[in-house]
Design a protein around this motif. Structure first.
Motif, PDB file in Angstrom:
ATOM      1  N   UNK A 253      16.643  38.886  -0.103  1.00 37.55           N
ATOM      2  CA  UNK A 253      16.540  38.119  -1.392  1.00 37.55           C
ATOM      3  C   UNK A 253      16.360  39.092  -2.409  1.00 37.55           C
ATOM      4  N   UNK A 254      17.196  39.100  -3.539  1.00 35.76           N
ATOM      5  CA  UNK A 254      17.049  40.162  -4.564  1.00 35.76           C
ATOM      6  C   UNK A 254      15.682  40.163  -5.349  1.00 35.76           C
ATOM      7  N   UNK A 255      14.953  39.107  -5.340  1.00 33.64           N
ATOM      8  CA  UNK A 255      13.592  38.841  -5.900  1.00 33.64           C
ATOM      9  C   UNK A 255      12.643  39.450  -4.964  1.00 33.64           C
ATOM     10  N   UNK A 256      12.907  39.755  -3.931  1.00 32.24           N
ATOM     11  CA  UNK A 256      11.944  40.197  -2.659  1.00 32.24           C
ATOM     12  C   UNK A 256      12.582  40.692  -1.495  1.00 32.24           C
ATOM     13  N   UNK A 259      12.431  39.743   2.541  1.00 30.42           N
ATOM     14  CA  UNK A 259      12.545  38.585   3.242  1.00 30.42           C
ATOM     15  C   UNK A 259      14.015  38.172   2.846  1.00 30.42           C
ATOM     16  N   UNK A 260      14.654  37.398   3.716  1.00 32.90           N
ATOM     17  CA  UNK A 260      15.859  36.793   3.693  1.00 32.90           C
ATOM     18  C   UNK A 260      15.885  35.540   2.718  1.00 32.90           C
ATOM     19  N   UNK A 261      16.934  35.037   2.375  1.00 28.00           N
ATOM     20  CA  UNK A 261      16.959  34.078   1.407  1.00 28.00           C
ATOM     21  C   UNK A 261      16.460  32.794   2.107  1.00 28.00           C
ATOM     22  N   UNK A 262      16.791  32.766   3.509  1.00 29.28           N
ATOM     23  CA  UNK A 262      16.238  31.456   4.350  1.00 29.28           C
ATOM     24  C   UNK A 262      14.763  31.692   4.379  1.00 29.28           C
ATOM     25  N   UNK A 263      14.138  32.792   4.441  1.00 36.63           N
ATOM     26  CA  UNK A 263      12.817  32.921   4.545  1.00 36.63           C
ATOM     27  C   UNK A 263      12.076  32.554   3.326  1.00 36.63           C
TER      28      UNK A 263
END
Length: 307
Positions: A253-256, A259-263
């Motif tokens: 996830x580009x904002x964090x 973690x993955x987008x799913x997470x």
């Protein structure tokens, strides 16, 4: 033997980052087929995957419209970038997006649909062509909807409300808080604009794309002399890495990036107050896959002057 031009070598180099001589050798090996040359370079370990987004873009605008639990993205092309800054053209794209939102999810249906100012969408485009003096076309249109939840949206390279160079919609199905869902949807839409995933998850990636990736991974492993059972494990591991790179749910996830987008979606359920399903997305980048003939301006001027 195919006639390999400097332009072909440059195009292959731009798409792969490989050396000029390697690009020329690859093109000679495959009789000038650019896509086959990309595979040849990758099998030799000389290039990364083809950069589809690196293709020369057509001009125009991406238009986006959202209402309630439905949204639509359209691409309207023009000959030059100047038209994208024309107020009449911008109004046309907004109008087409509004019509597409209320029309069946089919570009031909949108073209034939009634335009608010009179006539059809096709008539409106033809009228703009006559006034502005450039060829224009509605290239594609895609709708997205949910039964409950929100349609997150984001426009990159914006030139006005709902208009820009990249348009993204993301569908979040949930009965939770609408404001929290909308905020999450925008974050994910921004991620999609930047990361350009090829599909939602592994199952949504085209089978031909997966087969091509497997073939490349297998040939590279075999070329290094690995036994069959090791090759199989290398291919399996390589595919896992591939899916992490190209599927939305598995991308960092580009904002964090921890973690993955799913997470990120799963962790947001607490704020939203209900389960969230990432149901789908649409990403239109202006001119994706369209090759625009490049001209030598100096040569054109010289020719016009009779030099």
């Amino acid at each position: 033997m195919a006639n390999i031009t400097a332009g072909m070598v440059k195009e292959l180099r731009d798409k792969t980052g490989a050396g000029m001589m390697d690009c020329k050798a690859a093109l000679n090996e495959v009789e000038g087929d650019i896509e086959a040359a990309i595979d040849w370079l990758r099998k030799k370990g000389l290039a990364k995957a083809a950069k589809k987004a690196g293709r020369v873009a057509a001009e125009g605008l991406i238009g986006l419209a959202v209402s309630g639990t439905e949204g639509v993205v359209v691409e309207v092309n023009s000959e030059t970038d100047f038209v994208a800054r024309n107020e009449q053209f911008q109004q046309l794209v907004r109008g087409i997006a509004a019509v597409a939102l209320a029309t069946a999810d089919d570009v031909e249906a949108v073209k034939a649909a009634a335009y608010p100012a009179g006539g059809t969408v096709t008539d409106a485009i033809n009228s703009a062509v006559a006034t502005i003096g450039e060829h224009m076309a509605l290239r594609r249109s895609k709708k997205l909807g949910v039964s409950a939840g929100v349609i997150g949206s984001y426009v990159h390279g914006s030139v006005g409300e709902g208009l820009g160079k990249i348009g993204v919609l993301v569908a979040l199905e949930s009965t939770g808080k609408q404001d929290e869902l909308a905020a999450l949807g925008r974050q994910i839409a921004m991620h999609i604009a930047a990361a350009s995933p090829q599909g939602l998850d592994a199952a949504s990636i085209d089978a031909d794309v997966v087969a091509r990736e497997k073939a490349i991974l297998a040939e590279k492993a075999q070329a290094s002399g690995k036994p069959a059972n090791v090759v199989e494990k290398i291919v399996e591991s390589g595919l896992k890495t591939f899916f992490k790179e190209v599927t939305l749910v598995e991308q960092a996830f580009i904002h964090d990036p921890s973690k993955t987008v799913a997470q990120a979606v799963k962790e947001s359920e607490g704020k939203v107050g209900a389960p969230i399903k990432l149901a789908g997305f649409v990403r239109f980048g202006l001119g994706e896959g369209v090759e625009k003939q490049e001209s030598d301006f100096a040569a054109e001027v010289a020719a016009a002057a009779g030099v």
